[in-house]
Design a protein around this motif. Structure first.
Motif, PDB file in Angstrom:
ATOM      1  N   LYS A 238       0.834  -1.192   0.000  1.00 50.08           N
ATOM      2  CA  LYS A 238       0.000   0.000   0.000  1.00 50.08           C
ATOM      3  C   LYS A 238       0.878   1.254   0.000  1.00 50.08           C
ATOM      4  N   LYS A 239       0.602   2.191  -0.893  1.00 47.58           N
ATOM      5  CA  LYS A 239       1.379   3.421  -0.961  1.00 47.58           C
ATOM      6  C   LYS A 239       1.056   4.313   0.238  1.00 47.58           C
ATOM      7  N   PRO A 240       2.073   4.938   0.817  1.00 51.89           N
ATOM      8  CA  PRO A 240       1.833   5.778   1.993  1.00 51.89           C
ATOM      9  C   PRO A 240       1.278   7.153   1.638  1.00 51.89           C
ATOM     10  N   ILE A 241       0.628   7.724   2.622  1.00 48.63           N
ATOM     11  CA  ILE A 241       0.267   9.143   2.559  1.00 48.63           C
ATOM     12  C   ILE A 241       1.464   9.895   3.126  1.00 48.63           C
ATOM     13  N   ILE A 242       2.031  10.807   2.339  1.00 46.38           N
ATOM     14  CA  ILE A 242       3.282  11.472   2.726  1.00 46.38           C
ATOM     15  C   ILE A 242       3.036  12.913   3.155  1.00 46.38           C
ATOM     16  N   TYR A 243       3.605  13.260   4.317  1.00 52.49           N
ATOM     17  CA  TYR A 243       3.574  14.634   4.809  1.00 52.49           C
ATOM     18  C   TYR A 243       4.992  15.186   4.823  1.00 52.49           C
ATOM     19  N   LYS A 244       5.103  16.457   4.526  1.00 52.16           N
ATOM     20  CA  LYS A 244       6.408  17.114   4.597  1.00 52.16           C
ATOM     21  C   LYS A 244       6.233  18.567   4.989  1.00 52.16           C
ATOM     22  N   ASP A 245       6.993  18.988   5.978  1.00 53.38           N
ATOM     23  CA  ASP A 245       7.029  20.405   6.342  1.00 53.38           C
ATOM     24  C   ASP A 245       8.114  21.041   5.488  1.00 53.38           C
ATOM     25  N   SER A 246       7.710  21.647   4.391  1.00 52.62           N
ATOM     26  CA  SER A 246       8.661  22.168   3.399  1.00 52.62           C
ATOM     27  C   SER A 246       9.547  23.277   3.946  1.00 52.62           C
ATOM     28  N   PHE A 247       9.103  23.918   5.016  1.00 53.68           N
ATOM     29  CA  PHE A 247       9.876  25.041   5.559  1.00 53.68           C
ATOM     30  C   PHE A 247      10.631  24.666   6.833  1.00 53.68           C
ATOM     31  N   PHE A 248      10.650  23.369   7.166  1.00 51.23           N
ATOM     32  CA  PHE A 248      11.264  22.943   8.431  1.00 51.23           C
ATOM     33  C   PHE A 248      12.743  23.327   8.504  1.00 51.23           C
ATOM     34  N   TYR A 249      13.496  23.007   7.468  1.00 50.25           N
ATOM     35  CA  TYR A 249      14.933  23.307   7.483  1.00 50.25           C
ATOM     36  C   TYR A 249      15.177  24.798   7.643  1.00 50.25           C
ATOM     37  N   LEU A 250      14.418  25.593   6.902  1.00 56.54           N
ATOM     38  CA  LEU A 250      14.561  27.052   6.977  1.00 56.54           C
ATOM     39  C   LEU A 250      14.241  27.546   8.383  1.00 56.54           C
ATOM     40  N   LYS A 251      13.170  27.018   8.979  1.00 51.31           N
ATOM     41  CA  LYS A 251      12.780  27.437  10.331  1.00 51.31           C
ATOM     42  C   LYS A 251      13.868  27.088  11.344  1.00 51.31           C
ATOM     43  N   MET A 252      14.490  25.917  11.193  1.00 53.02           N
ATOM     44  CA  MET A 252      15.551  25.507  12.116  1.00 53.02           C
ATOM     45  C   MET A 252      16.781  26.402  11.979  1.00 53.02           C
ATOM     46  N   GLN A 253      17.093  26.795  10.730  1.00 55.10           N
ATOM     47  CA  GLN A 253      18.241  27.674  10.514  1.00 55.10           C
ATOM     48  C   GLN A 253      18.003  29.056  11.111  1.00 55.10           C
ATOM     49  N   ILE A 254      16.771  29.557  10.951  1.00 52.36           N
ATOM     50  CA  ILE A 254      16.423  30.860  11.539  1.00 52.36           C
ATOM     51  C   ILE A 254      16.511  30.791  13.056  1.00 52.36           C
ATOM     52  N   LEU A 255      16.024  29.685  13.624  1.00 53.10           N
ATOM     53  CA  LEU A 255      16.056  29.509  15.076  1.00 53.10           C
ATOM     54  C   LEU A 255      17.484  29.456  15.590  1.00 53.10           C
ATOM     55  N   LYS A 256      18.361  28.737  14.886  1.00 48.24           N
ATOM     56  CA  LYS A 256      19.768  28.651  15.289  1.00 48.24           C
ATOM     57  C   LYS A 256      20.438  30.013  15.234  1.00 48.24           C
ATOM     58  N   THR A 257      20.145  30.763  14.169  1.00 49.62           N
ATOM     59  CA  THR A 257      20.726  32.097  14.021  1.00 49.62           C
ATOM     60  C   THR A 257      20.247  33.013  15.135  1.00 49.62           C
ATOM     61  N   ALA A 258      18.963  32.938  15.438  1.00 47.00           N
ATOM     62  CA  ALA A 258      18.391  33.779  16.522  1.00 47.00           C
ATOM     63  C   ALA A 258      19.043  33.468  17.859  1.00 47.00           C
ATOM     64  N   LYS A 259      19.283  32.185  18.122  1.00 48.04           N
ATOM     65  CA  LYS A 259      19.917  31.784  19.389  1.00 48.04           C
ATOM     66  C   LYS A 259      21.335  32.329  19.483  1.00 48.04           C
ATOM     67  N   LYS A 260      22.055  32.284  18.361  1.00 50.01           N
ATOM     68  CA  LYS A 260      23.417  32.795  18.352  1.00 50.01           C
ATOM     69  C   LYS A 260      23.438  34.292  18.613  1.00 50.01           C
ATOM     70  N   VAL A 261      22.488  35.012  18.012  1.00 52.47           N
ATOM     71  CA  VAL A 261      22.407  36.468  18.204  1.00 52.47           C
ATOM     72  C   VAL A 261      22.110  36.790  19.656  1.00 52.47           C
ATOM     73  N   ILE A 262      21.162  36.059  20.246  1.00 54.25           N
ATOM     74  CA  ILE A 262      20.773  36.282  21.647  1.00 54.25           C
ATOM     75  C   ILE A 262      21.951  36.034  22.576  1.00 54.25           C
ATOM     76  N   MET A 263      22.733  34.989  22.284  1.00 54.06           N
ATOM     77  CA  MET A 263      23.882  34.653  23.127  1.00 54.06           C
ATOM     78  C   MET A 263      24.964  35.738  23.085  1.00 54.06           C
ATOM     79  N   LYS A 264      25.013  36.471  21.971  1.00 60.73           N
ATOM     80  CA  LYS A 264      26.030  37.513  21.828  1.00 60.73           C
ATOM     81  C   LYS A 264      25.606  38.836  22.467  1.00 60.73           C
ATOM     82  N   ILE A 265      24.313  38.978  22.745  1.00 65.67           N
ATOM     83  CA  ILE A 265      23.812  40.228  23.338  1.00 65.67           C
ATOM     84  C   ILE A 265      24.251  40.302  24.803  1.00 65.67           C
ATOM     85  N   PRO A 266      24.949  41.357  25.199  1.00 70.58           N
ATOM     86  CA  PRO A 266      25.442  41.486  26.578  1.00 70.58           C
ATOM     87  C   PRO A 266      24.316  41.733  27.570  1.00 70.58           C
TER      88      PRO A 266
END
Length: 266
Positions: A238-266
């Motif tokens: 039986k063929k599966p029903i496929i889900y994909k969050d097309s923006f997941f990678y982009l969201k993770m990269q934005i989140l990582k960048t935001a964390k780095k910026v926050i860590m640099k803020i004195p």
């Protein structure tokens, strides 16, 4: 009470479709098949949260979670396992992530998500993502499990896997987890794979590990193929029903960048 097959589904978060296209031939018959495309990095906790979002309202009572490196030996035995869970009031089952598998010495109070069955209907009614995310902690002597029978090392306070919070949350909500027995292979060609057993002692499946290496790393590809070559495959899949969050990678990269910026803020 007999559980209807149309109320049971199986879901795999797939990073390697070459392997999935082979192992999915061995899935239990007669149930719905779902896939989360994990090639963009989605797995673990993110996959769990995403599946509750996507599968809510699909009329699923019981959800089987199985990685693409899981090879079912007796797939139809899954249904009697679900009946056992239902009869004994278990909301989840799987193999401990510490003490059971030789090379997994992490937390024994949580499941490793390579294979799990969830009472999806019940858990969906309790499900609150923010609460779950707030449960990534553990107190000393919090859970009363008797661990004396465990053969290998473990760490009772490990928070190694981010998805532990889901299982800790379940337990703190008063839900019961059925921990399945497993045995690690001990032969010359494979000391990595582990066999998982039904509560009645029947061999249920083999978990080969290293799904991402299949077709890339010669050692792991040959090792997994040795197991696959011993299995009789079905012709109708039986063929599966496929889900994909097309923006997941982009969201993770934005989140990582935001964390780095926050860590640099004195």
């Amino acid at each position: 009470m007999k559980i209807s097959l149309n109320k049971i589904a199986i879901l795999t978060t797939v990073a390697n479709f070459e392997l999935y296209n082979k192992t999915s031939n061995l899935f239990p018959d007669g149930i719905r098949v779902y896939v989360i495309d994990g090639r963009n990095g989605m797995h673990g906790l993110h996959s769990i949260l995403y599946m509750f979002k996507k599968l809510k309202g699909e009329g699923i009572d019981w959800l089987i979670m199985a990685d693409e490196d899981v090879i079912f030996k007796k797939p139809q035995s899954v249904f009697s396992l679900i009946e056992f869970m239902n009869h004994n009031n278990y909301s989840a089952c799987g193999v401990r992530d510490g003490g059971v598998i030789k090379h997994r010495n992490k937390n024994p109070f949580a499941i490793n998500t390579f294979f799990s069955i969830l009472d999806f209907k019940k858990i969906s009614l309790l499900f609150k993502a923010r609460e779950i995310l707030g449960n990534q902690f553990i107190y000393k002597n919090e859970f009363p499990d008797n661990l004396n029978h465990l053969e290998f090392e473990f760490d009772k306070l490990s928070l190694y896997e981010p998805y532990y919070c889901f299982y800790f949350w379940l337990r703190r909500m008063g839900e019961n987890i059925l921990f399945l027995n497993s045995k690690t292979f001990e032969n010359e060609s494979d000391k990595i794979s582990n066999e998982v057993f039904h509560p009645n002692g029947t061999s249920l499946l083999i978990h080969t590990w290293y799904a991402r290496s299949y077709g890339i790393n010669k050692k792991h590809t040959l090792r997994i193929n040795r197991i696959l070559n011993e299995i009789e495959f079905k012709s109708n899949v039986k063929k599966p029903i496929i889900y994909k969050d097309s923006f997941f990678y982009l969201k993770m990269q934005i989140l990582k960048t935001a964390k780095k910026v926050i860590m640099k803020i004195p």
